[in-house]
Design a protein around this motif. Sequence first.
Motif, PDB file in Angstrom:
ATOM      1  N   VAL A  71     -19.023  10.597  12.122  1.00 48.33           N
ATOM      2  CA  VAL A  71     -20.148   9.673  11.448  1.00 48.33           C
ATOM      3  C   VAL A  71     -21.255   9.235  12.247  1.00 48.33           C
ATOM      4  N   ASP A  72     -20.900   9.230  13.579  1.00 49.54           N
ATOM      5  CA  ASP A  72     -22.138   8.674  14.426  1.00 49.54           C
ATOM      6  C   ASP A  72     -22.757   9.951  15.134  1.00 49.54           C
ATOM      7  N   CYS A  73     -22.781  11.048  14.558  1.00 45.34           N
ATOM      8  CA  CYS A  73     -23.348  12.154  15.084  1.00 45.34           C
ATOM      9  C   CYS A  73     -24.862  12.069  14.306  1.00 45.34           C
ATOM     10  N   ILE A  74     -25.722  12.839  15.316  1.00 42.41           N
ATOM     11  CA  ILE A  74     -27.168  12.877  14.543  1.00 42.41           C
ATOM     12  C   ILE A  74     -27.217  14.442  14.115  1.00 42.41           C
ATOM     13  N   LEU A  75     -27.517  14.705  12.659  1.00 40.24           N
ATOM     14  CA  LEU A  75     -27.570  16.102  12.353  1.00 40.24           C
ATOM     15  C   LEU A  75     -29.536  16.256  12.164  1.00 40.24           C
ATOM     16  N   SER A  76     -29.570  17.484  12.418  1.00 37.70           N
ATOM     17  CA  SER A  76     -31.161  17.839  12.129  1.00 37.70           C
ATOM     18  C   SER A  76     -31.299  18.044  10.695  1.00 37.70           C
ATOM     19  N   GLN A  77     -32.551  17.879   9.992  1.00 33.31           N
ATOM     20  CA  GLN A  77     -32.491  17.841   8.797  1.00 33.31           C
ATOM     21  C   GLN A  77     -31.986  19.186   8.003  1.00 33.31           C
ATOM     22  N   ASP A  78     -32.231  20.331   8.941  1.00 35.61           N
ATOM     23  CA  ASP A  78     -31.882  21.829   8.261  1.00 35.61           C
ATOM     24  C   ASP A  78     -30.642  21.975   8.857  1.00 35.61           C
ATOM     25  N   ILE A  90     -23.184  29.153  15.022  1.00 33.24           N
ATOM     26  CA  ILE A  90     -24.745  29.155  15.144  1.00 33.24           C
ATOM     27  C   ILE A  90     -25.044  28.259  16.255  1.00 33.24           C
ATOM     28  N   PRO A  91     -25.936  29.065  17.200  1.00 33.20           N
ATOM     29  CA  PRO A  91     -26.326  28.251  18.615  1.00 33.20           C
ATOM     30  C   PRO A  91     -27.524  27.365  18.406  1.00 33.20           C
ATOM     31  N   ASP A  92     -28.115  27.342  17.194  1.00 35.13           N
ATOM     32  CA  ASP A  92     -29.146  26.247  17.204  1.00 35.13           C
ATOM     33  C   ASP A  92     -28.678  24.727  17.485  1.00 35.13           C
ATOM     34  N   PRO A  93     -29.699  24.054  17.935  1.00 35.85           N
ATOM     35  CA  PRO A  93     -29.141  22.712  18.407  1.00 35.85           C
ATOM     36  C   PRO A  93     -29.228  21.733  17.052  1.00 35.85           C
ATOM     37  N   LEU A  94     -28.270  21.540  16.247  1.00 35.77           N
ATOM     38  CA  LEU A  94     -28.349  20.838  14.872  1.00 35.77           C
ATOM     39  C   LEU A  94     -27.456  19.556  14.877  1.00 35.77           C
ATOM     40  N   CYS A  95     -26.814  19.388  16.009  1.00 35.30           N
ATOM     41  CA  CYS A  95     -25.985  18.163  15.962  1.00 35.30           C
ATOM     42  C   CYS A  95     -26.196  17.497  17.455  1.00 35.30           C
ATOM     43  N   TRP A  96     -26.481  16.320  17.573  1.00 36.87           N
ATOM     44  CA  TRP A  96     -26.432  15.619  18.799  1.00 36.87           C
ATOM     45  C   TRP A  96     -25.490  14.424  18.656  1.00 36.87           C
ATOM     46  N   THR A  97     -24.759  14.140  19.710  1.00 38.94           N
ATOM     47  CA  THR A  97     -23.980  13.018  19.861  1.00 38.94           C
ATOM     48  C   THR A  97     -24.059  12.360  21.241  1.00 38.94           C
ATOM     49  N   GLU A  98     -23.457  11.354  21.322  1.00 38.11           N
ATOM     50  CA  GLU A  98     -23.443  10.574  22.668  1.00 38.11           C
ATOM     51  C   GLU A  98     -22.088  10.768  23.388  1.00 38.11           C
ATOM     52  N   VAL A  99     -22.251  11.219  24.816  1.00 38.42           N
ATOM     53  CA  VAL A  99     -21.135  11.463  25.535  1.00 38.42           C
ATOM     54  C   VAL A  99     -20.979  10.515  26.543  1.00 38.42           C
ATOM     55  N   PRO A 100     -19.597  10.385  26.860  1.00 39.82           N
ATOM     56  CA  PRO A 100     -19.131   9.300  28.059  1.00 39.82           C
ATOM     57  C   PRO A 100     -19.855   9.468  29.211  1.00 39.82           C
ATOM     58  N   VAL A 102     -23.717  24.034  17.758  1.00 39.29           N
ATOM     59  CA  VAL A 102     -23.882  23.423  18.958  1.00 39.29           C
ATOM     60  C   VAL A 102     -24.066  21.834  18.891  1.00 39.29           C
ATOM     61  N   ILE A 103     -23.202  21.538  19.977  1.00 36.80           N
ATOM     62  CA  ILE A 103     -23.241  19.974  19.961  1.00 36.80           C
ATOM     63  C   ILE A 103     -24.420  19.595  21.205  1.00 36.80           C
ATOM     64  N   GLY A 104     -25.362  18.897  20.967  1.00 37.64           N
ATOM     65  CA  GLY A 104     -26.257  18.657  21.744  1.00 37.64           C
ATOM     66  C   GLY A 104     -26.234  17.167  22.325  1.00 37.64           C
ATOM     67  N   ILE A 105     -26.386  16.757  23.483  1.00 34.75           N
ATOM     68  CA  ILE A 105     -26.091  15.326  24.232  1.00 34.75           C
ATOM     69  C   ILE A 105     -27.487  14.588  23.894  1.00 34.75           C
ATOM     70  N   ALA A 106     -27.415  13.461  23.351  1.00 35.84           N
ATOM     71  CA  ALA A 106     -28.458  12.742  22.896  1.00 35.84           C
ATOM     72  C   ALA A 106     -28.538  11.650  23.655  1.00 35.84           C
ATOM     73  N   ASN A 107     -27.834  11.337  24.990  1.00 34.52           N
ATOM     74  CA  ASN A 107     -27.740  10.333  25.932  1.00 34.52           C
ATOM     75  C   ASN A 107     -29.214  10.508  26.363  1.00 34.52           C
ATOM     76  N   ASN A 108     -29.961   9.184  26.670  1.00 41.75           N
ATOM     77  CA  ASN A 108     -31.375   8.904  27.348  1.00 41.75           C
ATOM     78  C   ASN A 108     -32.347   9.647  26.536  1.00 41.75           C
ATOM     79  N   CYS A 109     -32.085  10.197  25.233  1.00 39.11           N
ATOM     80  CA  CYS A 109     -32.891  10.908  24.266  1.00 39.11           C
ATOM     81  C   CYS A 109     -33.640   9.734  23.460  1.00 39.11           C
ATOM     82  N   ASP A 110     -34.702   9.991  22.777  1.00 41.10           N
ATOM     83  CA  ASP A 110     -35.338   9.070  21.716  1.00 41.10           C
ATOM     84  C   ASP A 110     -35.059   9.584  20.419  1.00 41.10           C
TER      85      ASP A 110
END
Length: 486
Positions: free
Chosen positions: A175-182, A306-316, A205-213
């Motif tokens: 639930v705390d993941c960030i998904l791209s609109q598409d 799908i290798p596109d960066p579509l989901c972003w999450t915070e990692v420890p 793909v799961i992208g890492i959102a730490n330090n991202c805006d």
Amino acid sequence: MYSFLFYLILEILGVIFLVLSFSVIVVYLTVMILSVLEMRDHLRKNRFIDFNDIITSPIAPGVSILAPAFNEGKSIVQNVKSLLSLHYGKTEVIIINDGSRDDTLERLIHAFELKKTRFAYEEKINTKTVRGIYKSKNRSYVKLIVIDKENGGKADALNAGINISSLEILACIDVDCILSQDAISKMVRPFMEETNRKVIAVGGVIGIANNCDVTDGTVTTYRVPSSLFGRFQVIEYFRAFLMGRMAWTRINGLMLISGAFGFFKRELVVEVGGYFTKTVGEDMELVVRMRRYMEERKIPYKVGFIPDPLCWTEVPEDEKTLSKQRNRWIRGSIETLQLHQEIRLNPSYGVLGMLSYPYWSLFEKMAPVLETLGMLYTLVLIVIGDFSAFYFIAIFLVMYLLTILVSSFSILYEQIAFNNYKDRKDLNRLIMTILIEPFLVHPKVVWWGLRGHWDFIKGKGGWGQMIRHGFKKSEDKKNLESTLTS
């Protein structure tokens, strides 16, 4: 006699470790080649696709988004609004409040004008008691369903969501993941384009959102994390997703779809009994069980990626939390492999039994044990005076250079395909991390893996706590308050 046996054992071990070393080289070079071919085909195919056509297509499958929530009160409202705003027509958003002890449910009720309803559904998968099902009185939130249930863990919460869901595809996310609109339109495409095989699941793909805006639930500026452990995970995720899973997709041998972002055929998930609640590796176990079902019935199928960066999450980024995560991952792998021992080297299961299972057993599950045994073997040789410095240095340099090569290529893939990290300083930090990772981080990963094996032997279960600090907002650059998730 004993001396002879001792030296004979050492000789045998030496041959085994030499074979394993060269096997690692061959395997990773093969993975690099397969992933290049798969990435090339994916990029070529995407040049001619308009994903708006998928959104508006009358034959596009409906998607039920399932998001378990446990003690997410501080961020749940914004997260749900983000899910409701995704660009896809036929969806429903199902939030499962898994016995939260904070005000998660109360915040949802207030923000979305929820009302407890009598909701008819068939409980095809047994779960903990569902205390109530809520729908909004506001037509703006007609797609939202909130389930309130007794705490049973993530797998049990997802099973409750599966029972309530009504659409063809299940999108199981954190639930705390960030998904791209598409994200949804890109993830459902493989389900629509295969004609000769049935696509049973698709990973992303799961992208890492730490330090991202992050602005309005979207990553706007990409940066690498400031900590060493954070940067290590960026590289590790590149290796795992852009190389490893792309390569396995090429030969239809993928055994794992990340639990944070995976799409599944609902009818098949229900048929195999949903998520197994007695393992901490429920995401991997479900994929293996679905694949076994298809193999045993000789039905042509595919697990896509799908290798596109579509989901972003915070990692420890702290060592304590990261060690618990890796401990859980290794325990989940061991549990899944033990549950499905029948497929090991069984030609009836094709690639799954003959390649995927042996690879995962040797290079994932047993990797920390074998590396530790190799170091102990080297120490024994030093003690008895039978140590060849030239041989050791040669093997070490080969493995070190292979590690740098694989990691560098994974970064190159990201830059060629997506180019999210545009700041040269970020790339320099990643390259520096590649050079020092084998010395400063990898030994810790091996130790955490050994602890995972030991905890599995002792029968230790559970997820443990994951401490999150929230995503960086571009408008104020301040971290959100820390929250605890299950």
